[in-house]
Scaffold this motif. Sequence first.
Motif, PDB file in Angstrom:
ATOM      1  N   LEU A  40       0.634  -0.967  -0.218  1.00 18.12           N
ATOM      2  CA  LEU A  40      -0.263  -0.143   0.270  1.00 18.12           C
ATOM      3  C   LEU A  40       0.669   1.556   0.075  1.00 18.12           C
ATOM      4  O   LEU A  40       0.032   2.480   0.310  1.00 18.12           O
ATOM      5  CB  LEU A  40      -1.253  -0.251   1.721  1.00 18.12           C
ATOM      6  N   SER A  41       2.460   0.920  -0.392  1.00 18.39           N
ATOM      7  CA  SER A  41       3.036   2.141  -0.758  1.00 18.39           C
ATOM      8  C   SER A  41       3.058   3.473  -1.692  1.00 18.39           C
ATOM      9  O   SER A  41       2.834   4.644  -1.252  1.00 18.39           O
ATOM     10  CB  SER A  41       4.513   1.836   0.251  1.00 18.39           C
ATOM     11  N   LYS A  42       2.191   2.302  -2.306  1.00 17.28           N
ATOM     12  CA  LYS A  42       1.160   3.001  -3.709  1.00 17.28           C
ATOM     13  C   LYS A  42       0.202   2.478  -4.167  1.00 17.28           C
ATOM     14  O   LYS A  42       0.826   1.447  -4.465  1.00 17.28           O
ATOM     15  CB  LYS A  42       3.143   3.422  -4.745  1.00 17.28           C
ATOM     16  N   VAL A  43      -0.482   3.474  -4.679  1.00 19.29           N
ATOM     17  CA  VAL A  43      -2.049   3.026  -5.086  1.00 19.29           C
ATOM     18  C   VAL A  43      -2.870   3.681  -5.899  1.00 19.29           C
ATOM     19  O   VAL A  43      -2.510   4.381  -5.294  1.00 19.29           O
ATOM     20  CB  VAL A  43      -2.858   2.949  -3.440  1.00 19.29           C
ATOM     21  N   LYS A  44      -3.053   3.156  -7.118  1.00 20.16           N
ATOM     22  CA  LYS A  44      -3.421   3.996  -7.999  1.00 20.16           C
ATOM     23  C   LYS A  44      -4.391   3.556  -7.780  1.00 20.16           C
ATOM     24  O   LYS A  44      -5.562   2.186  -8.375  1.00 20.16           O
ATOM     25  CB  LYS A  44      -2.846   3.412  -9.239  1.00 20.16           C
ATOM     26  N   ILE A  45      -5.843   4.561  -8.088  1.00 19.36           N
ATOM     27  CA  ILE A  45      -7.050   4.058  -7.949  1.00 19.36           C
ATOM     28  C   ILE A  45      -7.384   4.777  -8.771  1.00 19.36           C
ATOM     29  O   ILE A  45      -7.538   6.014  -9.753  1.00 19.36           O
ATOM     30  CB  ILE A  45      -7.944   4.599  -6.538  1.00 19.36           C
ATOM     31  N   GLU A  46      -8.982   3.488  -9.350  1.00 20.80           N
ATOM     32  CA  GLU A  46      -9.194   4.500 -11.368  1.00 20.80           C
ATOM     33  C   GLU A  46     -11.066   3.999 -11.615  1.00 20.80           C
ATOM     34  O   GLU A  46     -10.985   2.764 -10.784  1.00 20.80           O
ATOM     35  CB  GLU A  46      -9.047   4.144 -11.996  1.00 20.80           C
ATOM     36  N   CYS A  47     -11.815   4.947 -11.388  1.00 24.85           N
ATOM     37  CA  CYS A  47     -12.705   4.651 -12.240  1.00 24.85           C
ATOM     38  C   CYS A  47     -12.586   4.257 -13.587  1.00 24.85           C
ATOM     39  O   CYS A  47     -13.078   5.496 -14.746  1.00 24.85           O
ATOM     40  CB  CYS A  47     -13.693   5.201 -12.426  1.00 24.85           C
ATOM     41  N   VAL A  48     -13.428   2.857 -13.525  1.00 22.09           N
ATOM     42  CA  VAL A  48     -12.941   2.384 -15.213  1.00 22.09           C
ATOM     43  C   VAL A  48     -14.500   2.135 -16.260  1.00 22.09           C
ATOM     44  O   VAL A  48     -14.311   1.520 -16.862  1.00 22.09           O
ATOM     45  CB  VAL A  48     -12.038   1.049 -15.132  1.00 22.09           C
ATOM     46  N   ILE A  61      -9.080   9.819  -7.318  1.00 25.38           N
ATOM     47  CA  ILE A  61      -9.321   9.260  -7.972  1.00 25.38           C
ATOM     48  C   ILE A  61      -7.592   9.687  -8.317  1.00 25.38           C
ATOM     49  O   ILE A  61      -7.342  10.095  -8.365  1.00 25.38           O
ATOM     50  CB  ILE A  61      -9.752   9.751  -9.672  1.00 25.38           C
ATOM     51  N   GLY A  62      -6.687   8.786  -9.079  1.00 26.20           N
ATOM     52  CA  GLY A  62      -5.899   8.524  -9.077  1.00 26.20           C
ATOM     53  C   GLY A  62      -4.529   8.079  -8.057  1.00 26.20           C
ATOM     54  O   GLY A  62      -4.753   6.642  -8.105  1.00 26.20           O
ATOM     55  N   ALA A  63      -2.899   8.519  -8.537  1.00 26.31           N
ATOM     56  CA  ALA A  63      -1.992   8.084  -7.504  1.00 26.31           C
ATOM     57  C   ALA A  63      -2.041   8.058  -5.949  1.00 26.31           C
ATOM     58  O   ALA A  63      -2.046   9.826  -5.842  1.00 26.31           O
ATOM     59  CB  ALA A  63      -0.848   7.549  -8.556  1.00 26.31           C
ATOM     60  N   HIS A  64      -1.471   8.013  -4.725  1.00 22.15           N
ATOM     61  CA  HIS A  64      -1.631   7.864  -3.818  1.00 22.15           C
ATOM     62  C   HIS A  64      -0.511   7.048  -2.681  1.00 22.15           C
ATOM     63  O   HIS A  64      -0.691   5.954  -3.168  1.00 22.15           O
ATOM     64  CB  HIS A  64      -2.721   7.392  -2.813  1.00 22.15           C
ATOM     65  N   GLU A  65      -0.126   7.945  -2.199  1.00 20.22           N
ATOM     66  CA  GLU A  65       1.121   7.372  -1.413  1.00 20.22           C
ATOM     67  C   GLU A  65       0.744   6.759   0.096  1.00 20.22           C
ATOM     68  O   GLU A  65      -0.032   7.547   0.958  1.00 20.22           O
ATOM     69  CB  GLU A  65       2.478   7.853  -1.505  1.00 20.22           C
ATOM     70  N   HIS A  66       1.722   6.447   0.903  1.00 21.37           N
ATOM     71  CA  HIS A  66       1.399   5.576   2.206  1.00 21.37           C
ATOM     72  C   HIS A  66      -0.013   5.770   2.613  1.00 21.37           C
ATOM     73  O   HIS A  66      -0.392   6.175   3.602  1.00 21.37           O
ATOM     74  CB  HIS A  66       2.173   6.743   2.762  1.00 21.37           C
ATOM     75  N   MET A  67      -0.650   4.411   2.283  1.00 22.24           N
ATOM     76  CA  MET A  67      -2.067   4.096   2.549  1.00 22.24           C
ATOM     77  C   MET A  67      -1.341   3.385   3.599  1.00 22.24           C
ATOM     78  O   MET A  67      -0.556   2.420   3.048  1.00 22.24           O
ATOM     79  CB  MET A  67      -2.664   3.463   1.252  1.00 22.24           C
ATOM     80  N   LYS A  68      -2.908   2.725   3.787  1.00 17.83           N
ATOM     81  CA  LYS A  68      -2.894   1.657   5.313  1.00 17.83           C
ATOM     82  C   LYS A  68      -4.237   1.357   5.113  1.00 17.83           C
ATOM     83  O   LYS A  68      -5.306   1.693   3.912  1.00 17.83           O
ATOM     84  CB  LYS A  68      -2.676   2.347   7.279  1.00 17.83           C
ATOM     85  N   LEU A  69      -4.541   0.424   5.870  1.00  5.02           N
ATOM     86  CA  LEU A  69      -5.299  -0.506   5.657  1.00  5.02           C
ATOM     87  C   LEU A  69      -6.480  -0.192   6.602  1.00  5.02           C
ATOM     88  O   LEU A  69      -5.719  -1.305   7.601  1.00  5.02           O
ATOM     89  CB  LEU A  69      -5.042  -2.282   5.394  1.00  5.02           C
ATOM     90  N   LEU A  70      -7.761   0.313   6.604  1.00  2.00           N
ATOM     91  CA  LEU A  70      -8.625   0.023   7.307  1.00  2.00           C
ATOM     92  C   LEU A  70      -9.125  -0.899   8.015  1.00  2.00           C
ATOM     93  O   LEU A  70      -9.666  -1.353   9.013  1.00  2.00           O
ATOM     94  CB  LEU A  70      -9.636   1.496   7.788  1.00  2.00           C
ATOM     95  N   SER A  71      -9.913  -1.504   7.463  1.00  3.71           N
ATOM     96  CA  SER A  71     -10.842  -2.451   7.139  1.00  3.71           C
ATOM     97  C   SER A  71     -10.886  -3.737   6.066  1.00  3.71           C
ATOM     98  O   SER A  71     -10.656  -2.937   5.013  1.00  3.71           O
ATOM     99  CB  SER A  71     -12.367  -2.373   7.707  1.00  3.71           C
ATOM    100  N   CYS A  72     -11.039  -4.865   6.117  1.00  3.94           N
ATOM    101  CA  CYS A  72     -10.761  -5.493   5.247  1.00  3.94           C
ATOM    102  C   CYS A  72     -11.619  -6.922   5.910  1.00  3.94           C
ATOM    103  O   CYS A  72     -10.853  -7.566   6.945  1.00  3.94           O
ATOM    104  CB  CYS A  72      -9.815  -6.204   4.509  1.00  3.94           C
TER     105      CYS A  72
END
Length: 113
Positions: A40-48, A61-72
């Motif tokens: 999750l150090s670099k995550v890309k999120i797209e609406c496809v 939408i876009g690239a994100h750095e330093h994300m963390k998992l809150l719930s799964c």
Amino acid sequence: MSKWKVTLSDGTEYAGLELSGNTFYSERELSREMFTDGKLSKVKIECVEGSPEDLEQEALIGAHEHMKLLSCGRAEWRKCWMLVLGYYSKEELRELEVDGNLEYLAMMTGVEL
């Protein structure tokens, strides 16, 4: 409802996701183990497919750095799997950096933490 894709730093893609609020829903099984080891150090999120429903979704939408998992885990009420990502605060990032530095120093000097 629009479809989303999340791409992790190791290239793993989770596509066909639905988004409600800040929660992604997947027909594919998701577990915490899938999001460890710096993935999750670099995550890309797209609406496809379709389009974002509001400004909050559009901001994802876009690239994100330093994300963390809150719930799964399993979302029984929707009969699918859910994923919630968030950001580390500046304080949390600083704490992680200090912890990493201490671990490195301990390793180099042979000290057990």
